[in-house]
Design a protein around this motif. Structure first.
Motif, PDB file in Angstrom:
ATOM      1  N   VAL A  38       0.937  -1.192   0.010  1.00 54.26           N
ATOM      2  CA  VAL A  38       0.153   0.133   0.037  1.00 54.26           C
ATOM      3  C   VAL A  38       1.018   1.360   0.083  1.00 54.26           C
ATOM      4  O   VAL A  38       0.647   2.164  -0.725  1.00 54.26           O
ATOM      5  N   VAL A  39       1.805   1.355   0.784  1.00 50.41           N
ATOM      6  CA  VAL A  39       2.782   2.480   0.841  1.00 50.41           C
ATOM      7  C   VAL A  39       3.482   2.705  -0.417  1.00 50.41           C
ATOM      8  O   VAL A  39       3.706   3.845  -1.125  1.00 50.41           O
ATOM      9  N   VAL A  40       3.904   1.503  -0.906  1.00 46.53           N
ATOM     10  CA  VAL A  40       4.702   1.457  -2.109  1.00 46.53           C
ATOM     11  C   VAL A  40       3.639   2.150  -3.479  1.00 46.53           C
ATOM     12  O   VAL A  40       4.239   3.088  -4.144  1.00 46.53           O
ATOM     13  N   ALA A  41       2.587   1.473  -3.064  1.00 50.61           N
ATOM     14  CA  ALA A  41       1.421   2.158  -4.447  1.00 50.61           C
ATOM     15  C   ALA A  41       1.365   3.678  -4.085  1.00 50.61           C
ATOM     16  O   ALA A  41       0.976   4.234  -5.236  1.00 50.61           O
ATOM     17  N   MET A  42       1.386   4.281  -2.964  1.00 47.94           N
ATOM     18  CA  MET A  42       1.036   5.478  -2.790  1.00 47.94           C
ATOM     19  C   MET A  42       2.170   6.372  -3.378  1.00 47.94           C
ATOM     20  O   MET A  42       1.795   7.351  -4.007  1.00 47.94           O
ATOM     21  N   PHE A  43       3.260   6.126  -2.991  1.00 45.55           N
ATOM     22  CA  PHE A  43       4.491   6.998  -3.426  1.00 45.55           C
ATOM     23  C   PHE A  43       4.966   6.611  -4.991  1.00 45.55           C
ATOM     24  O   PHE A  43       5.366   7.421  -5.713  1.00 45.55           O
ATOM     25  N   ALA A  44       4.678   5.429  -5.511  1.00 45.22           N
ATOM     26  CA  ALA A  44       4.841   4.978  -7.015  1.00 45.22           C
ATOM     27  C   ALA A  44       3.927   5.279  -7.867  1.00 45.22           C
ATOM     28  O   ALA A  44       4.063   5.374  -8.980  1.00 45.22           O
ATOM     29  N   LEU A  45       2.574   5.276  -7.303  1.00 43.27           N
ATOM     30  CA  LEU A  45       1.499   5.653  -8.526  1.00 43.27           C
ATOM     31  C   LEU A  45       0.492   6.837  -8.026  1.00 43.27           C
ATOM     32  O   LEU A  45       0.514   7.527  -8.806  1.00 43.27           O
ATOM     33  N   GLY A  46       0.199   6.827  -6.882  1.00 42.25           N
ATOM     34  CA  GLY A  46      -0.635   8.087  -6.378  1.00 42.25           C
ATOM     35  C   GLY A  46       0.106   9.353  -6.419  1.00 42.25           C
ATOM     36  O   GLY A  46      -0.585  10.351  -7.147  1.00 42.25           O
ATOM     37  N   LEU A  47       1.123   9.579  -5.899  1.00 40.93           N
ATOM     38  CA  LEU A  47       1.834  10.797  -5.988  1.00 40.93           C
ATOM     39  C   LEU A  47       2.103  11.215  -7.407  1.00 40.93           C
ATOM     40  O   LEU A  47       1.795  12.383  -7.989  1.00 40.93           O
ATOM     41  N   PRO A  48       2.757  10.318  -8.162  1.00 36.96           N
ATOM     42  CA  PRO A  48       3.177  10.486  -9.493  1.00 36.96           C
ATOM     43  C   PRO A  48       2.152  10.877 -10.541  1.00 36.96           C
ATOM     44  O   PRO A  48       2.086  11.453 -11.523  1.00 36.96           O
ATOM     45  N   SER A  49       1.037  10.326 -10.286  1.00 34.69           N
ATOM     46  CA  SER A  49      -0.399  10.451 -11.165  1.00 34.69           C
ATOM     47  C   SER A  49      -0.749  11.711 -10.693  1.00 34.69           C
ATOM     48  O   SER A  49      -1.797  12.124 -11.554  1.00 34.69           O
ATOM     49  N   GLY A  50      -0.437  12.338  -9.854  1.00 31.70           N
ATOM     50  CA  GLY A  50      -0.910  13.967  -9.484  1.00 31.70           C
ATOM     51  C   GLY A  50      -2.072  13.910  -8.317  1.00 31.70           C
ATOM     52  O   GLY A  50      -2.721  15.074  -7.852  1.00 31.70           O
ATOM     53  N   MET A  51      -2.188  12.955  -7.659  1.00 34.48           N
ATOM     54  CA  MET A  51      -2.968  12.953  -6.505  1.00 34.48           C
ATOM     55  C   MET A  51      -2.477  13.788  -5.196  1.00 34.48           C
ATOM     56  O   MET A  51      -1.379  13.540  -5.239  1.00 34.48           O
ATOM     57  N   SER A  52      -3.209  14.331  -4.793  1.00 37.15           N
ATOM     58  CA  SER A  52      -2.859  14.963  -3.378  1.00 37.15           C
ATOM     59  C   SER A  52      -2.915  14.143  -2.253  1.00 37.15           C
ATOM     60  O   SER A  52      -3.289  13.115  -2.576  1.00 37.15           O
ATOM     61  N   ARG A  53      -2.686  14.784  -1.180  1.00 41.43           N
ATOM     62  CA  ARG A  53      -2.561  13.757   0.089  1.00 41.43           C
ATOM     63  C   ARG A  53      -3.932  13.460   0.411  1.00 41.43           C
ATOM     64  O   ARG A  53      -4.350  12.500   0.595  1.00 41.43           O
ATOM     65  N   ARG A  54      -4.853  14.378   0.157  1.00 41.68           N
ATOM     66  CA  ARG A  54      -6.327  14.164   0.259  1.00 41.68           C
ATOM     67  C   ARG A  54      -6.893  13.075  -0.665  1.00 41.68           C
ATOM     68  O   ARG A  54      -7.489  12.273  -0.367  1.00 41.68           O
ATOM     69  N   GLY A  55      -6.454  13.300  -1.783  1.00 40.82           N
ATOM     70  CA  GLY A  55      -6.632  12.207  -2.902  1.00 40.82           C
ATOM     71  C   GLY A  55      -6.176  10.737  -2.758  1.00 40.82           C
ATOM     72  O   GLY A  55      -7.070   9.843  -2.917  1.00 40.82           O
ATOM     73  N   LEU A  56      -5.031  10.528  -2.323  1.00 39.70           N
ATOM     74  CA  LEU A  56      -4.562   9.356  -1.729  1.00 39.70           C
ATOM     75  C   LEU A  56      -5.469   8.693  -0.624  1.00 39.70           C
ATOM     76  O   LEU A  56      -5.845   7.401  -0.699  1.00 39.70           O
ATOM     77  N   THR A  57      -5.930   9.570   0.239  1.00 42.03           N
ATOM     78  CA  THR A  57      -6.928   9.110   1.220  1.00 42.03           C
ATOM     79  C   THR A  57      -8.123   8.681   0.690  1.00 42.03           C
ATOM     80  O   THR A  57      -8.682   7.692   0.925  1.00 42.03           O
ATOM     81  N   ASP A  58      -8.601   9.575  -0.242  1.00 44.09           N
ATOM     82  CA  ASP A  58      -9.855   9.287  -1.023  1.00 44.09           C
ATOM     83  C   ASP A  58      -9.871   7.990  -1.644  1.00 44.09           C
ATOM     84  O   ASP A  58     -10.784   7.006  -1.646  1.00 44.09           O
ATOM     85  N   SER A  59      -8.533   7.774  -2.278  1.00 43.80           N
ATOM     86  CA  SER A  59      -8.603   6.539  -3.116  1.00 43.80           C
ATOM     87  C   SER A  59      -8.400   5.077  -2.316  1.00 43.80           C
ATOM     88  O   SER A  59      -9.225   4.370  -2.540  1.00 43.80           O
ATOM     89  N   VAL A  60      -7.856   5.224  -1.361  1.00 44.03           N
ATOM     90  CA  VAL A  60      -7.568   4.251  -0.228  1.00 44.03           C
ATOM     91  C   VAL A  60      -8.774   3.886   0.503  1.00 44.03           C
ATOM     92  O   VAL A  60      -9.303   2.776   0.542  1.00 44.03           O
ATOM     93  N   GLY A  61      -9.483   5.002   0.716  1.00 45.96           N
ATOM     94  CA  GLY A  61     -10.715   4.794   1.542  1.00 45.96           C
ATOM     95  C   GLY A  61     -11.977   4.399   0.775  1.00 45.96           C
ATOM     96  O   GLY A  61     -12.864   3.586   0.976  1.00 45.96           O
TER      97      GLY A  61
END
Length: 495
Positions: free
Chosen positions: A326-349
């Motif tokens: 999950v952590v790797v996905a956040m940093f390798a996929l979420g952030l590079p795709s343009g998600m904000s911290r709120r976006g990461l939380t929304d995607s996971v939730g």
């Protein structure tokens, strides 16, 4: 005395709560209630399992109080051991979906492969995508690609689609972190690393046989004209979802990728115009699997107390491996795709509501399993199997097959069969117990038909008749189940 009988004699058994005949009647009645409620009255499997547990416990001599205690204990232990893993796996799948990582992997494969190699490429792609994703999500992601590829290459949808479905189905039934294998591993107390290792070894030839090879034959049984580009677009447009073991969902609401929730749609919208790397998506998919495999290899090759083995024992623990994923996905996929911290939380939730039904079914199945154990049903069947010199691997497969055909639910089949054959695992070698979990998983995939939501999902997406779906999808599932068992038996000869 047979080896199995020796094992059972050495195992610690649960004293039966009633006579053999009464326990058999109670088990059959409990399973019959589950089957009838699911197939006839269309009751949700969660409620059906509760009702079946009540019938089993009361008729089987446990009584109301002990039945309730057994059920609640089973629910708690199952959620504690399996529920967290399912949730973490869903989070990885959600990030893959909302970041566009899964789409990038699909595009990369289909862009580099010619028409002849496309069935093989889609089988491998589906298996790769199927590692972190639930079957229904994988279908929603791949069906538009399958139909579009068939339209552009002027190929049969069956020849292109069967390999993709085989890759998804095999991974769903045989390889953790999917719910079925995890439940079997928990019920049988199997080693997850060994089960994962054997599952991957068995999955590869099974996908090849049931996918590209059978797909060529099935395309002759079910001759369909290649779809037009317009028809392919229509199929992509109606790609909705389905709940695990429930009825196919209706037309999807306007949403983001794969019918994601509102929060996930927000997360997906943030990545507009930015694409993640294919290598990053593949790395995320494989991270938990590699960590668990390294742990299994270390347990076999390194001495106990070795610092490297100790470190791998921790990082390869399923909950840790999936959390790392999950952590790797956040940093390798979420952030590079343009998600904000709120976006990461929304995607996971946003990935969690979709698995609520799965968690409830698995939890109730754990309660039913515990009632079987506490009533002594598993011990009784184990004794009969020992007297008949029946291989525990074949017994586990047969029980799962019977429940799968009756209920249409692979999850219910895995949960119930694992609970029934659990006493057979006592005293067996870790490798054999891992293979027993895989035998149960293979049996749970046998002959999907009209009482299985997956049957209707495939029928509607591919535009098939009921007869055509049986000739293609149902036969494919049966091939997976039988080949899976044969390979389990083959591997058991060498371990």
């Amino acid at each position: 005395m047979t080896p199995l009988a020796v094992v059972l004699a050495q195992a610690k058994e649960t004293a039966p709560a009633a006579g053999a005949t009464q326990l058999v009647v109670a088990t059959l009645l409990g399973i019959a209630v589950i089957v009838l409620l699911i197939t006839w009255l269309h009751v949700h499997p969660f409620l059906a399992l509760i009702a079946g547990t009540a019938v089993l416990g009361i008729v089987g001599g446990l009584g109301p109080d002990k039945t309730i205690t057994s059920f609640t204990n089973g629910v708690g232990s199952t959620v504690g051991s399996v529920g967290v893993l399912i949730a973490l796996g869903a989070m990885i799948g959600g990030l893959l979906r909302d970041s566009g990582g899964a789409d990038r992997v699909v595009e990369a494969v289909t862009r580099r492969v010619g028409p002849r190699g496309m069935p093989w490429a889609l089988a491998g792609l589906a298996a790769l995508v199927g590692i972190p994703l639930f079957f229904e999500i994988g279908v929603v992601l791949l069906v538009p690609v399958v139909v579009l590829v068939a339209a552009r290459t002027r190929s049969s949808v069956i020849r292109i689609g069967i390999p993709a479905l085989a890759g998804l189905s095999v991974l769903h039934g045989l390889v953790p972190p999917h719910p079925g294998p995890l439940v079997a591993i928990s019920a049988l107390k199997a080693d997850l690393g060994l089960t994962l290792l054997f599952g991957l070894i068995i999955a590869v030839p099974t996908v090849i046989i049931a996918g590209p090879l059978f797909g060529r034959l099935a395309s002759r049984w079910v001759p369909l004209s290649p779809p037009s580009e317009r028809e392919a677009a229509a199929v992509a447009g109606r790609a909705g979802g389905t709940g695990d073991d429930g009825e196919p969902a209706g037309p999807p609401e306007p949403s983001g990728p794969s019918g994601s929730s509102g929060a996930a749609r927000v997360a997906a919208a943030e990545r507009t115009g930015r694409q993640v790397r294919v290598s990053a998506a593949v790395a995320v998919m494989l991270t938990p699997v590699v960590l668990m495999l390294l742990r299994a290899i270390a347990e076999v090759t390194l001495a106990d107390g070795n610092p490297v083995r100790s470190a791998l024992d921790v990082i390869g623990e399923p909950i840790v491996a999936l959390l790392v994923g999950v952590v790797v996905a956040m940093f390798a996929l979420g952030l590079p795709s343009g998600m904000s911290r709120r976006g990461l939380t929304d995607s996971v939730g946003g990935a969690l509501p979709a698995i609520a039904g799965i968690l409830l079914i698995v939890a109730a199945g754990g309660g039913f399993k515990q009632a079987l154990v506490d009533a002594g049903v598993g011990t009784l069947i184990g004794q009969w199997a020992g007297a008949a010199a029946l291989s525990p691997l074949i017994l586990g497969w047969l029980v799962a097959v019977a429940i799968r055909v009756a209920t249409g639910s692979a999850t219910v089949a895995t949960i119930t069969a694992a609970g029934i054959v659990a006493p057979l695992a006592a005293g067996l070698s870790p490798a054999t117990v891992a293979l027993l979990a895989l035998a149960v998983g293979a049996g749970s995939l046998f002959f999907s038909h009209v009482n299985d939501a997956g049957f209707w999902l495939v029928k509607e997406y591919f535009g098939l008749t009921v007869g055509q779906t049986i000739k293609s999808w149902s036969v494919m599932e049966t091939i997976i189940s039988v080949v899976g068992l044969l390979l389990v038996l083959l591997v058991s000869v060498f371990v």
